[in-house]
Design a protein around this motif. Structure first.
Motif, mmCIF file in Angstrom:
data_model
loop_
_atom_site.group_PDB
_atom_site.id
_atom_site.type_symbol
_atom_site.label_atom_id
_atom_site.label_comp_id
_atom_site.label_asym_id
_atom_site.label_seq_id
_atom_site.Cartn_x
_atom_site.Cartn_y
_atom_site.Cartn_z
ATOM 1 N N MET A 1 35.855 -14.902 10.098
ATOM 2 C CA MET A 1 35.968 -13.474 9.774
ATOM 3 C C MET A 1 35.092 -12.619 10.692
ATOM 4 O O MET A 1 35.415 -11.477 10.988
ATOM 5 C CB MET A 1 35.565 -13.228 8.316
ATOM 6 C CG MET A 1 36.581 -13.768 7.298
ATOM 7 S SD MET A 1 36.061 -13.460 5.608
ATOM 8 C CE MET A 1 36.157 -11.668 5.577
ATOM 9 N N PHE A 2 34.006 -13.181 11.152
ATOM 10 C CA PHE A 2 33.135 -12.446 12.071
ATOM 11 C C PHE A 2 33.686 -12.484 13.491
ATOM 12 O O PHE A 2 33.838 -11.448 14.144
ATOM 13 C CB PHE A 2 31.728 -13.055 12.036
ATOM 14 C CG PHE A 2 30.777 -12.458 13.051
ATOM 15 C CD1 PHE A 2 30.076 -11.308 12.762
ATOM 16 C CD2 PHE A 2 30.596 -13.066 14.291
ATOM 17 C CE1 PHE A 2 29.204 -10.754 13.704
ATOM 18 C CE2 PHE A 2 29.734 -12.527 15.239
ATOM 19 C CZ PHE A 2 29.039 -11.365 14.941
ATOM 20 N N GLU A 3 34.004 -13.662 13.961
ATOM 21 C CA GLU A 3 34.418 -13.844 15.356
ATOM 22 C C GLU A 3 35.690 -13.063 15.685
ATOM 23 O O GLU A 3 35.800 -12.453 16.748
ATOM 24 C CB GLU A 3 34.616 -15.335 15.639
ATOM 25 C CG GLU A 3 35.044 -15.655 17.062
ATOM 26 C CD GLU A 3 33.955 -15.350 18.079
ATOM 27 O OE1 GLU A 3 34.284 -15.192 19.253
ATOM 28 O OE2 GLU A 3 32.760 -15.261 17.688
ATOM 29 N N ASN A 4 36.673 -13.086 14.774
ATOM 30 C CA ASN A 4 37.971 -12.475 15.061
ATOM 31 C C ASN A 4 38.178 -11.130 14.352
ATOM 32 O O ASN A 4 39.300 -10.632 14.283
ATOM 33 C CB ASN A 4 39.086 -13.439 14.667
ATOM 34 C CG ASN A 4 39.090 -14.695 15.514
ATOM 35 O OD1 ASN A 4 39.022 -14.623 16.741
ATOM 36 N ND2 ASN A 4 39.127 -15.855 14.867
ATOM 37 N N ASN A 5 37.111 -10.568 13.835
ATOM 38 C CA ASN A 5 37.218 -9.249 13.184
ATOM 39 C C ASN A 5 37.641 -8.204 14.223
ATOM 40 O O ASN A 5 37.094 -8.168 15.333
ATOM 41 C CB ASN A 5 35.875 -8.860 12.571
ATOM 42 C CG ASN A 5 36.017 -7.715 11.584
ATOM 43 O OD1 ASN A 5 36.431 -6.617 11.936
ATOM 44 N ND2 ASN A 5 35.671 -7.990 10.327
ATOM 45 N N PRO A 6 38.609 -7.328 13.899
ATOM 46 C CA PRO A 6 39.066 -6.328 14.879
ATOM 47 C C PRO A 6 38.018 -5.262 15.184
ATOM 48 O O PRO A 6 38.149 -4.527 16.180
ATOM 49 C CB PRO A 6 40.300 -5.718 14.218
ATOM 50 C CG PRO A 6 40.100 -5.940 12.753
ATOM 51 C CD PRO A 6 39.389 -7.249 12.643
ATOM 52 N N ASN A 7 36.979 -5.170 14.355
ATOM 53 C CA ASN A 7 35.912 -4.202 14.594
ATOM 54 C C ASN A 7 34.754 -4.858 15.326
ATOM 55 O O ASN A 7 34.377 -5.987 15.011
ATOM 56 C CB ASN A 7 35.396 -3.622 13.274
ATOM 57 C CG ASN A 7 36.460 -2.815 12.561
ATOM 58 O OD1 ASN A 7 37.133 -1.983 13.156
ATOM 59 N ND2 ASN A 7 36.617 -3.070 11.255
ATOM 60 N N PRO A 8 34.158 -4.170 16.300
ATOM 61 C CA PRO A 8 32.998 -4.735 17.012
ATOM 62 C C PRO A 8 31.844 -4.994 16.046
ATOM 63 O O PRO A 8 31.477 -4.112 15.254
ATOM 64 C CB PRO A 8 32.640 -3.639 18.020
ATOM 65 C CG PRO A 8 33.921 -2.872 18.218
ATOM 66 C CD PRO A 8 34.579 -2.880 16.870
ATOM 67 N N MET A 9 31.277 -6.182 16.106
ATOM 68 C CA MET A 9 30.186 -6.567 15.203
ATOM 69 C C MET A 9 29.154 -7.370 15.969
ATOM 70 O O MET A 9 29.489 -8.083 16.929
ATOM 71 C CB MET A 9 30.724 -7.391 14.023
ATOM 72 C CG MET A 9 31.784 -6.683 13.182
ATOM 73 S SD MET A 9 32.499 -7.766 11.907
ATOM 74 C CE MET A 9 31.114 -7.891 10.778
#
Length: 322
Positions: A1-9
């Motif tokens: 969920m972190f790696e492929n999240n569409p929002n920059p994180m």
């Protein structure tokens, strides 16, 4: 969920603000590789002008979840853009950290900045007002108050008709309101009256504003002060009327006595009673003199005023230069 999240994180260490991990969207938005991100701190993602603001934010950041608002960030290439920062506390590899989500809002912020700049420019150049369908003023800008002579508190909530000068008839206003209530744009020259009773002219543009249902619920009026231009137009019209009057007197009133004078001169030697002719010539001369004076008056009644105003403006401009 972190790696492929569409929002920059990314995740940063609360001790030294070093970035420990970033996702693919962050790499795409900022232009850094995953390894390059790990060499950065929060300060590297912001221009130096934002560092003081960042210091204050970090020193006050005690909330578990937080919306830090809009920030100016920069990419690896040095390009600047606005983001909205959301974050919350977390633990990563045994370290106290904070997880950050960076939403790009550059288009929205730039649109707001452009709108604000446009509004500031418009406020300096035009009288702007918002009026409800009931004809009552809802908003006015500073220039509107300045030209009208009223304070904002004296205008808001009052009917726009309070500015009418009485120059325009009922039919004029009826057609104006009929058109804008139908949702059509209206433009025309309007004479208004200030608080002091002085009249001023505006080039008025009224744009109907519709709600989500498509109904007109208020009007935006943009007015450009054209008082000086209108004065010039009125003076020009008066001068044209004067010239027309002058031409009429030249072609009709003056030619009559002049023709009589020429006729009297031609028969002067033949007429048995020269005293009678002399009296007629005197009467004709007096008529010509009166007509000439009337002609001069027709030119000077407005031309003299215009020349005086022009001379006064020249003196004012000279004083400003000095």
């Amino acid at each position: 969920m972190f790696e492929n999240n569409p929002n920059p994180m990314w995740i940063y260490d609360l001790e030294n603000y070093r970035i420990l991990l970033a996702n693919k969207a962050a790499s795409y938005q900022y232009g850094y590789t995953f390894l390059e991100f790990k060499k950065l701190t929060l300060y590297d993602l912001r221009p130096s002008s934002e560092h003081h603001k960042l210091n204050e934010s970090l020193s006050n950041e005690v909330r578990r979840f937080g919306d830090s608002g809009e920030w100016l960030h920069k990419s690896k290439k040095g390009e600047f853009f606005y983001v909205n920062i959301f974050s919350h506390k977390t633990v990563y590899e045994g370290m106290k950290c904070r997880l950050v989500t960076s939403i790009n809002v550059n288009k929205k912020v730039m649109a707001e900045i452009e709108r604000e700049n446009f509004q500031k420019s418009l406020d300096k150049a035009a009288l702007v007002s918002i009026t409800g369908v009931d004809g009552k003023l809802q908003e006015v800008n500073d220039l509107f108050c300045e030209i009208s002579g009223y304070d904002r508190s004296e205008l808001v909530g009052k009917p726009i008709q309070m500015l009418e000068s009485g120059y325009h008839d009922e039919a004029f206003w009826h057609e104006l309101w009929k058109k804008i209530r139908k949702g059509e744009l209206w433009r025309g020259d309007v004479q208004n009256k200030s608080k002091s009773g002085e009249v001023f002219w505006v080039d008025m543009i009224i744009s109907p504003i519709r709600n989500h249902s498509g109904e007109v619920y208020k009007f935006m009026s943009v007015n450009y002060d054209i008082t000086e231009r209108k004065k010039l137009e009125i003076n020009q019209e008066n001068l044209l009327n004067d010239f027309a009057d002058y031409a009429f007197q030249t072609s009709h009133k003056l030619r009559g006595p002049l023709t009589s004078m020429l006729g009297l001169i031609s028969i002067f030697k033949k007429y048995e009673d020269p005293a009678y002719l002399i009296e007629k010539m005197k009467e004709t001369s007096e008529t010509m003199d009166r007509v000439i004076r009337e002609m001069n008056e027709s030119l000077s009644r407005n031309a003299f005023t215009l020349m005086s105003e022009k001379r006064e403006m020249i003196n004012i401009n000279k004083s400003k230069k000095l």
